[in-house]
Design a protein around this motif. Structure first.
Motif, mmCIF file in Angstrom:
data_model
loop_
_atom_site.group_PDB
_atom_site.id
_atom_site.type_symbol
_atom_site.label_atom_id
_atom_site.label_comp_id
_atom_site.label_asym_id
_atom_site.label_seq_id
_atom_site.Cartn_x
_atom_site.Cartn_y
_atom_site.Cartn_z
ATOM 1 N N PRO A 15 -10.571 -123.183 19.532
ATOM 2 C CA PRO A 15 -11.802 -123.750 19.957
ATOM 3 C C PRO A 15 -12.801 -122.757 19.823
ATOM 4 O O PRO A 15 -12.658 -121.690 20.170
ATOM 5 C CB PRO A 15 -11.366 -124.337 21.405
ATOM 6 N N TYR A 16 -14.144 -123.305 19.881
ATOM 7 C CA TYR A 16 -15.393 -122.532 19.995
ATOM 8 C C TYR A 16 -16.028 -122.760 21.388
ATOM 9 O O TYR A 16 -16.201 -123.605 21.702
ATOM 10 C CB TYR A 16 -16.277 -122.809 18.692
ATOM 11 N N ARG A 17 -16.401 -121.477 21.868
ATOM 12 C CA ARG A 17 -17.078 -121.220 23.328
ATOM 13 C C ARG A 17 -18.319 -120.815 23.071
ATOM 14 O O ARG A 17 -18.601 -119.590 22.425
ATOM 15 C CB ARG A 17 -16.116 -120.298 24.043
ATOM 16 N N VAL A 18 -19.290 -121.440 23.700
ATOM 17 C CA VAL A 18 -20.809 -121.055 23.672
ATOM 18 C C VAL A 18 -20.984 -120.779 25.077
ATOM 19 O O VAL A 18 -20.836 -121.583 25.899
ATOM 20 C CB VAL A 18 -21.775 -121.973 23.076
ATOM 21 N N GLU A 19 -21.819 -119.676 25.553
ATOM 22 C CA GLU A 19 -22.103 -119.407 26.921
ATOM 23 C C GLU A 19 -23.578 -118.934 26.980
ATOM 24 O O GLU A 19 -23.985 -118.346 26.164
ATOM 25 C CB GLU A 19 -21.342 -118.115 27.529
ATOM 26 N N ALA A 20 -24.213 -119.605 27.850
ATOM 27 C CA ALA A 20 -25.830 -119.247 27.958
ATOM 28 C C ALA A 20 -25.963 -119.104 29.312
ATOM 29 O O ALA A 20 -25.713 -119.969 30.387
ATOM 30 C CB ALA A 20 -26.482 -120.715 27.579
ATOM 31 N N VAL A 21 -26.838 -118.019 29.676
ATOM 32 C CA VAL A 21 -27.252 -117.654 31.058
ATOM 33 C C VAL A 21 -28.631 -118.306 31.414
ATOM 34 O O VAL A 21 -29.672 -118.297 30.318
ATOM 35 C CB VAL A 21 -27.555 -116.158 31.182
ATOM 36 N N TRP B 134 -31.283 -122.940 23.605
ATOM 37 C CA TRP B 134 -32.389 -121.984 23.403
ATOM 38 C C TRP B 134 -33.488 -122.613 23.944
ATOM 39 O O TRP B 134 -34.241 -122.221 24.549
ATOM 40 C CB TRP B 134 -32.539 -121.575 21.981
ATOM 41 N N ARG B 135 -33.557 -124.096 23.547
ATOM 42 C CA ARG B 135 -34.728 -124.964 23.788
ATOM 43 C C ARG B 135 -34.755 -125.060 25.457
ATOM 44 O O ARG B 135 -35.846 -125.222 26.016
ATOM 45 C CB ARG B 135 -34.624 -126.091 23.110
ATOM 46 N N GLY B 136 -33.508 -125.188 25.994
ATOM 47 C CA GLY B 136 -33.319 -125.124 27.225
ATOM 48 C C GLY B 136 -33.686 -123.905 28.246
ATOM 49 O O GLY B 136 -33.720 -124.057 29.657
ATOM 50 N N GLY B 137 -34.241 -122.915 27.467
ATOM 51 C CA GLY B 137 -34.625 -121.733 28.148
ATOM 52 C C GLY B 137 -33.472 -120.512 28.558
ATOM 53 O O GLY B 137 -33.588 -119.936 29.624
ATOM 54 N N ALA B 138 -32.471 -120.725 27.759
ATOM 55 C CA ALA B 138 -31.497 -119.645 27.949
ATOM 56 C C ALA B 138 -32.324 -118.138 27.861
ATOM 57 O O ALA B 138 -32.851 -117.873 27.107
ATOM 58 C CB ALA B 138 -30.493 -119.964 26.915
ATOM 59 N N GLU B 139 -31.719 -117.518 28.925
ATOM 60 C CA GLU B 139 -32.035 -116.109 28.856
ATOM 61 C C GLU B 139 -31.401 -115.149 27.946
ATOM 62 O O GLU B 139 -31.622 -114.104 27.629
ATOM 63 C CB GLU B 139 -31.976 -115.551 30.500
ATOM 64 N N GLY B 140 -30.085 -115.601 27.968
ATOM 65 C CA GLY B 140 -29.248 -114.923 27.105
ATOM 66 C C GLY B 140 -27.850 -115.875 26.405
ATOM 67 O O GLY B 140 -27.634 -116.750 27.145
ATOM 68 N N MET B 141 -27.328 -115.446 25.341
ATOM 69 C CA MET B 141 -26.389 -116.368 24.943
ATOM 70 C C MET B 141 -25.190 -115.960 24.261
ATOM 71 O O MET B 141 -25.373 -114.461 23.494
ATOM 72 C CB MET B 141 -26.796 -117.525 24.033
ATOM 73 N N GLY B 142 -24.023 -116.190 24.245
ATOM 74 C CA GLY B 142 -23.162 -115.506 23.611
ATOM 75 C C GLY B 142 -22.109 -116.699 23.072
ATOM 76 O O GLY B 142 -21.979 -117.914 23.639
ATOM 77 N N VAL B 143 -21.420 -116.406 21.694
ATOM 78 C CA VAL B 143 -20.637 -117.338 20.965
ATOM 79 C C VAL B 143 -19.530 -116.627 20.829
ATOM 80 O O VAL B 143 -19.284 -115.451 20.230
ATOM 81 C CB VAL B 143 -21.195 -117.629 19.660
ATOM 82 N N MET B 144 -18.255 -117.253 21.365
ATOM 83 C CA MET B 144 -16.846 -116.634 21.420
ATOM 84 C C MET B 144 -17.189 -115.161 22.362
ATOM 85 O O MET B 144 -17.415 -115.326 23.364
ATOM 86 C CB MET B 144 -16.357 -116.341 20.108
ATOM 87 N N ASP B 145 -16.771 -113.977 21.674
ATOM 88 C CA ASP B 145 -16.716 -112.955 22.398
ATOM 89 C C ASP B 145 -17.952 -112.178 22.068
ATOM 90 O O ASP B 145 -18.207 -110.892 22.306
ATOM 91 C CB ASP B 145 -15.598 -112.106 22.193
ATOM 92 N N GLY C 167 -20.551 -111.396 10.990
ATOM 93 C CA GLY C 167 -19.296 -110.660 10.327
ATOM 94 C C GLY C 167 -17.868 -110.980 10.897
ATOM 95 O O GLY C 167 -16.769 -110.332 10.144
ATOM 96 N N ARG C 168 -17.853 -111.803 11.989
ATOM 97 C CA ARG C 168 -16.511 -111.981 12.423
ATOM 98 C C ARG C 168 -15.927 -113.267 12.271
ATOM 99 O O ARG C 168 -17.063 -114.168 12.211
ATOM 100 C CB ARG C 168 -16.750 -111.577 13.888
#
Length: 222
Positions: free
Chosen positions: A162-168, A125-136, A156-157
């Motif tokens: 392993p854990y996957r974080v995606e950032a646009v 977020w601090r790096g300027g992510a426009e959107g983010m996802g964790v897992m699905d 809630g899920r």
């Protein structure tokens, strides 16, 4: 009281002997299957809720309202709208079984905790992510990642590693933010010393819209 203390000591000793200093997070295929099945069930229910919420919003809109511009602008500003583009993928996972502990480490340090994932999310977020996802899941600025037993709970899920974080966003800016984060640096050091997985790669991402609630449970506007 003395008897209770003796019994407690016996139980602790028995537990320690049984664990033999290994496997904080056991590789239990049955537990993993249950977690994934329940997560899939929750995902289906969330899709139904999102569809019902969209129908309610459509029915509540003023008659003849044709311009959705302001709503779309608010969705983009709140990071709830779909977003696509280049960005980073960060993968975190536990250290291998039987990892030899170095000085200053204990078994707790061989598994990924919620604060590790949250540190990556905050840095992105601090790096300027426009959107983010964790897992699905699509996540926003108010999303919290929590430990629940041997899994992580996100909106809630429940998810096993392993854990996957995606950032646009700009890959260079996102990578620089990860490098500058003290919390991520601690995890990276543990990765070097204990074998925890820390993988960062560039990718073209397509993140869906955020479908969760925007209601706050405790926080209030200032």
């Amino acid at each position: 009281m003395a008897g209770v203390l003796c019994l407690a000591g016996l139980l602790f000793a028995t537990s320690a002997g049984t664990a033999d200093g290994t496997d904080l997070r056991e590789d239990d295929d049955d537990l993993r299957a249950v977690v994934l099945e329940e997560s899939s069930r929750v995902a289906t229910l969330e899709e139904r809720v999102a569809a019902a919420r969209a129908e309610v919003d459509a029915l509540a809109a003023p008659p003849g309202e044709a311009d959705a511009g302001p709503s779309e602008a608010l969705a983009a500003a709140g990071q709830t709208a779909p977003v696509s583009g280049e960005g980073l993928v960060v993968v975190l996972a536990d250290a291998p079984r039987g990892t030899v502990l170095g000085a200053g480490y204990d078994l707790q340090d061989t598994v990924v905790h919620s604060q590790d994932v949250q540190a990556v999310v905050n840095a992105l977020w601090r790096g300027g992510a426009e959107g983010m996802g964790v897992m699905d899941q699509r996540v926003i600025g108010t999303t919290a990642v929590r430990c629940v037993g041997s899994t992580l709970r996100v909106q809630g899920r429940y998810y096993p590693p392993p854990y996957r974080v995606e950032a646009v966003g700009d890959p260079e800016a996102l990578r620089a933010a990860l490098e500058a984060s003290p919390e991520v640096a601690l995890y990276r050091q543990a990765s070097d010393d204990l074998g925890l997985v820390y993988e960062v790669s560039e990718a073209d991402l397509d993140l869906p819209a955020y479908g969760g609630t925007l209601d706050l449970s405790w926080a209030r506007p200032a």
